[in-house]
Design an enzyme around this catalytic site. Sequence first.
Site, PDB file in Angstrom:
ATOM      1  N   CYS A  11      -1.470  85.536  -7.759  1.00 55.62           N
ATOM      2  CA  CYS A  11      -1.015  86.155  -6.505  1.00 55.62           C
ATOM      3  C   CYS A  11      -0.259  87.459  -6.711  1.00 55.62           C
ATOM      4  O   CYS A  11      -0.359  88.376  -5.893  1.00 55.62           O
ATOM      5  CB  CYS A  11      -0.200  85.154  -5.700  1.00 55.62           C
ATOM      6  N   LYS A  48       1.024  83.699   3.948  1.00 51.89           N
ATOM      7  CA  LYS A  48      -0.228  84.352   3.577  1.00 51.89           C
ATOM      8  C   LYS A  48      -1.311  83.325   3.218  1.00 51.89           C
ATOM      9  O   LYS A  48      -1.046  82.401   2.440  1.00 51.89           O
ATOM     10  CB  LYS A  48       0.014  85.337   2.424  1.00 51.89           C
ATOM     11  N   ASP A  81       5.596  84.038  -3.334  1.00 53.45           N
ATOM     12  CA  ASP A  81       5.252  82.615  -3.417  1.00 53.45           C
ATOM     13  C   ASP A  81       6.201  81.763  -4.265  1.00 53.45           C
ATOM     14  O   ASP A  81       5.756  80.851  -4.985  1.00 53.45           O
ATOM     15  CB  ASP A  81       3.808  82.457  -3.931  1.00 53.45           C
ATOM     16  N   THR A  86       2.053  83.571  -9.244  1.00 62.94           N
ATOM     17  CA  THR A  86       1.953  83.676 -10.671  1.00 62.94           C
ATOM     18  C   THR A  86       1.485  85.087 -11.034  1.00 62.94           C
ATOM     19  O   THR A  86       0.730  85.701 -10.289  1.00 62.94           O
ATOM     20  CB  THR A  86       0.964  82.648 -11.278  1.00 62.94           C
ATOM     21  N   GLU A 110       2.364  81.218   0.071  1.00 60.32           N
ATOM     22  CA  GLU A 110       0.930  80.947   0.210  1.00 60.32           C
ATOM     23  C   GLU A 110       0.787  79.620   0.947  1.00 60.32           C
ATOM     24  O   GLU A 110       1.317  78.597   0.519  1.00 60.32           O
ATOM     25  CB  GLU A 110       0.243  80.863  -1.162  1.00 60.32           C
TER      26      GLU A 110
END
Length: 225
Positions: free
Chosen positions: A166, A133, A27, A162, A75
Amino acid sequence: MSEIVVKKSEPHSIQFEFEKSALLIIDMQNDFLLPGGFGERLGNSLANIQSCIEPIQAILQSYRRLNGMVIHTKEGHSPDLSDCNQSKLERSRLQGAEIGSEGPLGRLLIAGEYGNEIIDKLKPIESEWVIQKPGKGAFYNTNLKETLRDNNITHLIVTGVTTHVCVHSTVREANDRGFNCLIITDGTAAFDLQDHHSALHMITQQGGIFGWTTSAKQLIQAMPS
Ligand code: TIU
């Protein structure tokens, strides 16, 4: 096969075959790293989050040089939000960062928007995997497990943001699916330093309950030249 031995890792040394490892970059998208994105809208300061960029760049360079497997995740949700469950959507509204609402980087956490793109410094190249995701964990509603199995991957080098959200969710999911995880201490970051350090501690406590940690430098030094 190139054997990698990282001696200075916690809680003990780790050894794996490079060809059976994948660099997972979680991410590293504008929505979490840039002003006006989802992360800042959640009320976070961006002061600490960008520290992981350079260490990830260094590891990525080594993986590219050695033709290793690289997987970027993002994400995000489809524009009609059909893959965003109601509880996540409602909570984001309560948090003041409603998924799908307009922001300076485009609609928050929506595929195709500028906020959803990987930051310029880590732009994926053609041969690398990019997985969209919908959850915090990268295995939820994605083909990550199949992708790793198809490529005989046993070890994940885990980086990104982070650390406590995630990254942690993904490491926990990976554990239950039989993958070994080496988390890069300076190649991960959280908005709050205490969250970052606590999350790393949770990986290695109890003799390595979720895996191993090491620095980008220690990993790179252990890689074939
Ligand atoms: N809020 C926060 O710390 N993280 C997320 O919402 N997503 C990820 O960690 N990628």
